[in-house]
Design an enzyme around this catalytic site. Sequence first.
Site, mmCIF file in Angstrom:
data_model
loop_
_atom_site.group_PDB
_atom_site.id
_atom_site.type_symbol
_atom_site.label_atom_id
_atom_site.label_comp_id
_atom_site.label_asym_id
_atom_site.label_seq_id
_atom_site.Cartn_x
_atom_site.Cartn_y
_atom_site.Cartn_z
ATOM 1 N N GLU A 242 39.857 40.376 35.985
ATOM 2 C CA GLU A 242 39.131 39.589 37.004
ATOM 3 C C GLU A 242 38.232 38.558 36.317
ATOM 4 O O GLU A 242 38.179 37.395 36.706
ATOM 5 C CB GLU A 242 38.295 40.532 37.879
ATOM 6 C CG GLU A 242 37.340 39.795 38.800
ATOM 7 C CD GLU A 242 36.747 40.652 39.921
ATOM 8 O OE1 GLU A 242 37.189 41.794 40.119
ATOM 9 O OE2 GLU A 242 35.845 40.147 40.607
ATOM 10 N N ARG A 243 37.541 38.991 35.274
ATOM 11 C CA ARG A 243 36.581 38.093 34.618
ATOM 12 C C ARG A 243 37.294 37.016 33.813
ATOM 13 O O ARG A 243 36.843 35.865 33.751
ATOM 14 C CB ARG A 243 35.605 38.915 33.776
ATOM 15 C CG ARG A 243 34.649 39.668 34.676
ATOM 16 C CD ARG A 243 33.863 40.777 34.068
ATOM 17 N NE ARG A 243 33.144 41.480 35.142
ATOM 18 C CZ ARG A 243 32.585 42.674 35.023
ATOM 19 N NH1 ARG A 243 32.644 43.332 33.887
ATOM 20 N NH2 ARG A 243 31.968 43.233 36.055
#
Length: 384
Positions: A242-243
């Site tokens: 996600e990051r």
Amino acid sequence: MQFTEEHKQLRKTVREFIDKEINPYVEEWERNPPFPARELFPKLGKLGLLGVTKPEEYGGMGLDYSYGMVVSEELGAIHCGGVPMAIGVQTDMCTPALARFGSDELREEFLRPAIAGEMIGCIGVSEVGGGSDVAALKTGARKDGDDYVINGSKMWITNATQADFICLLANTSEGSAHKNKSLIIVPMTSKGITISDKLDKLGMRSSDTAQVFFEDVRVPQRNRIGQEGMGFMLQMMQFQEERMFAAINSLRGMEGVIAATVDYCRERTTFGQPLIDNQVIHFRMGELQTEVEALRSMVYRACEEYIGGANVTLLASMAKLKAGRLTREVADSCLQYWGGMGFMWDNRASQLYRDGRLLSIGGGADEIMLGIICKLMNILPSRK
Ligand SMILES: Cc1cc2nc3c(=O)[nH]c(=O)nc-3n(C[C@H](O)[C@H](O)[C@H](O)COP(=O)(O)OP(=O)(O)OC[C@H]3O[C@@H](n4cnc5c(N)ncnc54)[C@H](O)[C@@H]3O)c2cc1C
């Protein structure tokens, strides 16, 4: 990072898709949200773009993360943040753990249609009581026979009003907050789920974000991803992708706004000369572009190490932190040089100003990234 012909082709495919199927409609979707995920996702699925890194057995392309990265980077060319965020939720936020640790049955039921774009997914971690302190979440899944019975609620859930399933992080037992959680796939049509109206957001207007309530929602225990009690760890792994998605996806948006600002400043004159000829402005544009390239290098390195099997928590957290801060800087600086035009709703810089603000909050706020970075630098004081 060496890009092959396949990488280049993939970039071209994404670019052409955005030019034809997304950017012409962004203005309309921003004004009348949400964007129609149910129409758009199957088209992305047909091109394979929702499953670039996912296993071939379930309809994915089975390629390494560099190909996923290329897609995420190109999605940044969409003229808003809401649509790429929704796609990122599907590819990099609610399906990585399912793809890697889900049972064959679960993957057949949810991963295959998610890759095809026939099902829309969302990820349920944050709660009204807090999003930063994931260990403290309250939603519970109690065992009853072969089922879990879920009670609680999730807040700020992207894609929620259009989703078919939620990848839910819930407490499945008592005990240590890091070992009592599980990730469970819950169909959104399950009895006992209610979804709030779409939340009214500052930015990311075209995407839908809502609260999801669970009242005695029953799902089979076989819907759990991996072993019971491993949910916190699996979510932390899922957060890495996600990051990285968030950081990679920010690059093109920033560059687009810098380029549009340069063009505008070439045309616009004050005191008898183009704005761009003021050193304060052209130096600022040069500096911001340099920062974007530095972030790109960091992200490419994180990606290379990730492909090599390394734990890239440190680099991914640094990249996410830098992306959030730089997006705010680029949006604010560029908006300034558009003058009054920058304060108008439809301006590219003002769009980034609104949408980009989320990057320092969602998926782990800047301070959470700093906490992780300091912990890994061994300079975070231990809790008393
Ligand atoms: C548009 C949008 C979409 C979202 N989509 C999703 C989604 O799909 N799924 C999902 O699960 N969540 C989603 N979120 C939630 C998001 O991840 C959380 O908002 C975020 O993690 C921060 O949690 P919080 O809002 O509860 O802030 P809090 O945890 O209450 O923290 C508030 C602020 O305090 C600061 N802070 C927190 N802890 C510390 C600390 N230890 N030291 C110093 N400062 C600190 C940070 O600046 C933080 O922003 C979304 C949010 C938004 C706004």
